[in-house]
Design a protein around this motif. Structure first.
Motif, PDB file in Angstrom:
ATOM      1  N   GLU A   1       0.829  -1.201   0.000  1.00  0.00           N
ATOM      2  CA  GLU A   1       0.000   0.000   0.000  1.00  0.00           C
ATOM      3  C   GLU A   1       0.866   1.256   0.000  1.00  0.00           C
ATOM      4  O   GLU A   1       0.584   2.222  -0.716  1.00  0.00           O
ATOM      5  N   LEU A   2       1.923   1.246   0.826  1.00  0.00           N
ATOM      6  CA  LEU A   2       2.830   2.389   0.852  1.00  0.00           C
ATOM      7  C   LEU A   2       3.611   2.503  -0.450  1.00  0.00           C
ATOM      8  O   LEU A   2       3.909   3.606  -0.909  1.00  0.00           O
ATOM      9  N   THR A   3       3.933   1.372  -1.037  1.00  0.00           N
ATOM     10  CA  THR A   3       4.682   1.388  -2.296  1.00  0.00           C
ATOM     11  C   THR A   3       3.891   2.067  -3.405  1.00  0.00           C
ATOM     12  O   THR A   3       4.462   2.713  -4.287  1.00  0.00           O
ATOM     13  N   LYS A   4       2.568   1.940  -3.373  1.00  0.00           N
ATOM     14  CA  LYS A   4       1.727   2.542  -4.400  1.00  0.00           C
ATOM     15  C   LYS A   4       1.560   4.048  -4.213  1.00  0.00           C
ATOM     16  O   LYS A   4       1.118   4.741  -5.129  1.00  0.00           O
ATOM     17  N   SER A   5       1.901   4.552  -3.027  1.00  0.00           N
ATOM     18  CA  SER A   5       1.718   5.977  -2.738  1.00  0.00           C
ATOM     19  C   SER A   5       2.887   6.780  -3.297  1.00  0.00           C
ATOM     20  O   SER A   5       4.045   6.505  -2.978  1.00  0.00           O
ATOM     21  N   SER A   6       2.599   7.768  -4.135  1.00  0.00           N
ATOM     22  CA  SER A   6       3.659   8.594  -4.711  1.00  0.00           C
ATOM     23  C   SER A   6       4.354   9.432  -3.643  1.00  0.00           C
ATOM     24  O   SER A   6       5.569   9.656  -3.699  1.00  0.00           O
ATOM     25  N   ASP A   7       3.596   9.929  -2.659  1.00  0.00           N
ATOM     26  CA  ASP A   7       4.197  10.724  -1.581  1.00  0.00           C
ATOM     27  C   ASP A   7       5.150   9.870  -0.748  1.00  0.00           C
ATOM     28  O   ASP A   7       6.237  10.319  -0.360  1.00  0.00           O
ATOM     29  N   ALA A   8       4.747   8.626  -0.461  1.00  0.00           N
ATOM     30  CA  ALA A   8       5.604   7.738   0.322  1.00  0.00           C
ATOM     31  C   ALA A   8       6.871   7.392  -0.444  1.00  0.00           C
ATOM     32  O   ALA A   8       7.970   7.347   0.124  1.00  0.00           O
ATOM     33  N   ARG A   9       6.753   7.150  -1.741  1.00  0.00           N
ATOM     34  CA  ARG A   9       7.937   6.837  -2.550  1.00  0.00           C
ATOM     35  C   ARG A   9       8.875   8.030  -2.628  1.00  0.00           C
ATOM     36  O   ARG A   9      10.100   7.875  -2.606  1.00  0.00           O
ATOM     37  N   ALA A  10       8.315   9.240  -2.722  1.00  0.00           N
ATOM     38  CA  ALA A  10       9.154  10.437  -2.758  1.00  0.00           C
ATOM     39  C   ALA A  10       9.902  10.617  -1.447  1.00  0.00           C
ATOM     40  O   ALA A  10      11.088  10.978  -1.440  1.00  0.00           O
ATOM     41  N   TRP A  11       9.211  10.334  -0.332  1.00  0.00           N
ATOM     42  CA  TRP A  11       9.876  10.423   0.976  1.00  0.00           C
ATOM     43  C   TRP A  11      10.991   9.391   1.093  1.00  0.00           C
ATOM     44  O   TRP A  11      12.081   9.682   1.584  1.00  0.00           O
ATOM     45  N   LEU A  12      10.728   8.181   0.590  1.00  0.00           N
ATOM     46  CA  LEU A  12      11.727   7.122   0.671  1.00  0.00           C
ATOM     47  C   LEU A  12      12.959   7.466  -0.164  1.00  0.00           C
ATOM     48  O   LEU A  12      14.097   7.206   0.243  1.00  0.00           O
ATOM     49  N   GLU A  13      12.749   8.064  -1.325  1.00  0.00           N
ATOM     50  CA  GLU A  13      13.867   8.463  -2.170  1.00  0.00           C
ATOM     51  C   GLU A  13      14.682   9.560  -1.488  1.00  0.00           C
ATOM     52  O   GLU A  13      15.921   9.575  -1.567  1.00  0.00           O
ATOM     53  N   GLU A  14      13.997  10.467  -0.816  1.00  0.00           N
ATOM     54  CA  GLU A  14      14.692  11.538  -0.094  1.00  0.00           C
ATOM     55  C   GLU A  14      15.542  10.972   1.045  1.00  0.00           C
ATOM     56  O   GLU A  14      16.679  11.393   1.262  1.00  0.00           O
ATOM     57  N   VAL A  15      14.986   9.997   1.748  1.00  0.00           N
ATOM     58  CA  VAL A  15      15.730   9.353   2.840  1.00  0.00           C
ATOM     59  C   VAL A  15      16.942   8.608   2.283  1.00  0.00           C
ATOM     60  O   VAL A  15      18.045   8.672   2.847  1.00  0.00           O
ATOM     61  N   GLY A  16      16.762   7.882   1.179  1.00  0.00           N
ATOM     62  CA  GLY A  16      17.875   7.153   0.572  1.00  0.00           C
ATOM     63  C   GLY A  16      18.992   8.081   0.138  1.00  0.00           C
ATOM     64  O   GLY A  16      20.179   7.772   0.320  1.00  0.00           O
ATOM     65  N   GLU A  17      18.637   9.235  -0.427  1.00  0.00           N
ATOM     66  CA  GLU A  17      19.650  10.201  -0.851  1.00  0.00           C
ATOM     67  C   GLU A  17      20.383  10.784   0.354  1.00  0.00           C
ATOM     68  O   GLU A  17      21.597  11.008   0.311  1.00  0.00           O
ATOM     69  N   ALA A  18      19.651  11.025   1.454  1.00  0.00           N
ATOM     70  CA  ALA A  18      20.288  11.533   2.668  1.00  0.00           C
ATOM     71  C   ALA A  18      21.274  10.508   3.238  1.00  0.00           C
ATOM     72  O   ALA A  18      22.370  10.856   3.699  1.00  0.00           O
ATOM     73  N   MET A  19      20.898   9.222   3.200  1.00  0.00           N
ATOM     74  CA  MET A  19      21.798   8.165   3.663  1.00  0.00           C
ATOM     75  C   MET A  19      23.055   8.109   2.802  1.00  0.00           C
ATOM     76  O   MET A  19      24.173   7.961   3.316  1.00  0.00           O
ATOM     77  N   TRP A  20      22.890   8.239   1.504  1.00  0.00           N
ATOM     78  CA  TRP A  20      24.023   8.185   0.588  1.00  0.00           C
ATOM     79  C   TRP A  20      24.979   9.351   0.816  1.00  0.00           C
ATOM     80  O   TRP A  20      26.197   9.174   0.850  1.00  0.00           O
ATOM     81  N   GLN A  21      24.426  10.540   1.020  1.00  0.00           N
ATOM     82  CA  GLN A  21      25.265  11.706   1.270  1.00  0.00           C
ATOM     83  C   GLN A  21      26.003  11.572   2.595  1.00  0.00           C
ATOM     84  O   GLN A  21      27.166  11.970   2.717  1.00  0.00           O
ATOM     85  N   ALA A  22      25.337  10.993   3.599  1.00  0.00           N
ATOM     86  CA  ALA A  22      25.996  10.785   4.898  1.00  0.00           C
ATOM     87  C   ALA A  22      27.159   9.813   4.765  1.00  0.00           C
ATOM     88  O   ALA A  22      28.216   9.993   5.398  1.00  0.00           O
ATOM     89  N   MET A  23      27.011   8.794   3.935  1.00  0.00           N
ATOM     90  CA  MET A  23      28.093   7.834   3.738  1.00  0.00           C
ATOM     91  C   MET A  23      29.240   8.456   2.943  1.00  0.00           C
ATOM     92  O   MET A  23      30.407   8.168   3.199  1.00  0.00           O
ATOM     93  N   LEU A  24      28.905   9.321   1.978  1.00  0.00           N
ATOM     94  CA  LEU A  24      29.954   9.989   1.209  1.00  0.00           C
ATOM     95  C   LEU A  24      30.777  10.922   2.085  1.00  0.00           C
ATOM     96  O   LEU A  24      31.982  11.087   1.880  1.00  0.00           O
ATOM     97  N   GLU A  25      30.144  11.547   3.071  1.00  0.00           N
ATOM     98  CA  GLU A  25      30.848  12.460   3.965  1.00  0.00           C
ATOM     99  C   GLU A  25      31.679  11.732   5.009  1.00  0.00           C
ATOM    100  O   GLU A  25      32.529  12.341   5.660  1.00  0.00           O
ATOM    101  N   SER A  26      31.429  10.433   5.168  1.00  0.00           N
ATOM    102  CA  SER A  26      32.158   9.652   6.160  1.00  0.00           C
ATOM    103  C   SER A  26      33.375   8.985   5.524  1.00  0.00           C
ATOM    104  O   SER A  26      33.700   9.208   4.358  1.00  0.00           O
ATOM    105  N   ASP A  27      34.042   8.130   6.305  1.00  0.00           N
ATOM    106  CA  ASP A  27      35.211   7.396   5.819  1.00  0.00           C
ATOM    107  C   ASP A  27      34.839   5.973   5.401  1.00  0.00           C
ATOM    108  O   ASP A  27      35.677   5.072   5.434  1.00  0.00           O
ATOM    109  N   PHE A  28      33.569   5.774   4.989  1.00  0.00           N
ATOM    110  CA  PHE A  28      33.104   4.424   4.664  1.00  0.00           C
ATOM    111  C   PHE A  28      33.910   3.798   3.536  1.00  0.00           C
ATOM    112  O   PHE A  28      34.336   2.642   3.626  1.00  0.00           O
ATOM    113  N   SER A  29      34.117   4.536   2.453  1.00  0.00           N
ATOM    114  CA  SER A  29      34.797   3.961   1.293  1.00  0.00           C
ATOM    115  C   SER A  29      36.215   3.516   1.640  1.00  0.00           C
ATOM    116  O   SER A  29      36.684   2.464   1.187  1.00  0.00           O
TER     117      SER A  29
END
Length: 303
Positions: free
Chosen positions: A91-119
């Motif tokens: 049900e959440l997957t079908k929601s465009s607002d929920a998918r947009a929020w999830l994409e925003e969270v994923g991008e924030a996680m990616w930026q946090a990893m880029l700023e860290s020493d993960f690589s």
């Protein structure tokens, strides 16, 4: 967990692992040098062996580094986002607002990893996995609230398994100078005799063993949305001096186990794993011996 229990458990685990360390020492010698000698201690900088006179062929060394680099580039490349997020709920997957929020969270996680020493740290994980078949990555937050990753050398860490094979209690034995100890805990967080050593001429060269322990507390707290004090969190941690079991600093806590112990392949009836180098080490030893004999034969011909 009491300091005496931490010391006794860590030393018991250290003694149990000597059989595995014999093979790891062979792998370190012929396939992945400079990853830490298991059967020797290096109390000073001058005792670290950089020249390896028993290596005559670098095929295995280069092959192991190529495999680790390929895993890094294909699994967790620092140049493109290698993960996506999704909801369990359709049900959440079908929601465009929920998918947009999830994409925003994923991008924030990616930026946090880029700023860290993960690589940087994950590349060391692949070196240990392809070499020794075991590796450990600790995930924490630094003083500025950013992600902080640490690859723990296999020579330093030990763990007790839970029923699912995960690390329930984690131990790391550190050989620190007194300057490192005071730099970590401050003058107020160490015993007086450590301060005396710190102020002496040997403060930056003489080393002592420090045990870092993370253990699972028996009573896990219920889920809540307010921060818990360190002593009420699911996992506790502390640093002690092996010499007299003195506690360094204050006892802390984690909400989850931060030490992720991974194995290439699980060895039956053992908590330790094995990797491709466990098979390749025999060919590497044969090839090095063959090259050595060929060089000796050439020398005789020249004579």
């Amino acid at each position: 967990m009491k300091p005496e229990d931490i010391k006794n458990r860590a030393l018991r685990l250290e003694g149990e692992r000597k059989v595995q360390e014999g093979l790891w020492q062979e792998i370190e010698r012929y396939i992945c040098p400079y990853r830490g000698e298991f059967m020797t201690q290096n109390p000073t900088e001058g005792s670290v062996q950089l020249i390896r006179p028993d290596i005559y062929d670098g095929t295995a060394l280069q092959a192991q580094q190529n495999l680790a680099a390929n895993l890094h580039g294909n699994l967790t490349s620092p140049f493109y986002r290698w993960f996506n997020l999704r909801f369990r709920s359709e049900e959440l997957t079908k929601s465009s607002d929920a998918r947009a929020w999830l994409e925003e969270v994923g991008e924030a996680m990616w930026q946090a990893m880029l700023e860290s020493d993960f690589s940087l740290e994950i590349s060391e994980i692949y070196m240990d996995l392809t070499g020794f078949g075991n590796a450990c990555l600790i995930t924490e937050m630094d003083n500025k609230g950013k992600l902080d990753f640490t690859t723990v050398p296999l020579k330093e860490f030990y763990f007790e398994e839970g029923y699912r094979g995960n690390a329930r209690n984690f131990y790391r034995i550190l050989n620190w100078t007194y300057v490192q100890i005071v730099d970590k805990f401050g003058e107020a967080g160490v015993p007086q005799w450590v301060l005396d050593k710190y102020n002496s001429n040997q403060g930056s060269s003489e080393r002592t063993r420090v045990i870092f322990c993370i253990w699972q507390r028996d009573a896990e707290p219920k889920a809540q949305f307010t921060p818990l004090p360190p002593k009420r969190r699911a996992f506790g941690y502390t640093y002690i001096l092996e010499q007299d079991c003195s506690i360094l600093g204050k006892e802390g806590g984690y909400y989850e186990m931060p030490a992720n112990v991974v194995r290439w392949s699980k060895t039956s009836e053992s908590r330790w794993g094995n990797g491709p180098s466990h098979i390749a080490v025999y060919d590497a030893k044969t090839l090095n011996r063959q090259e050595e004999l060929m060089l000796q034969a050439m020398a005789k011909l020249v004579d």
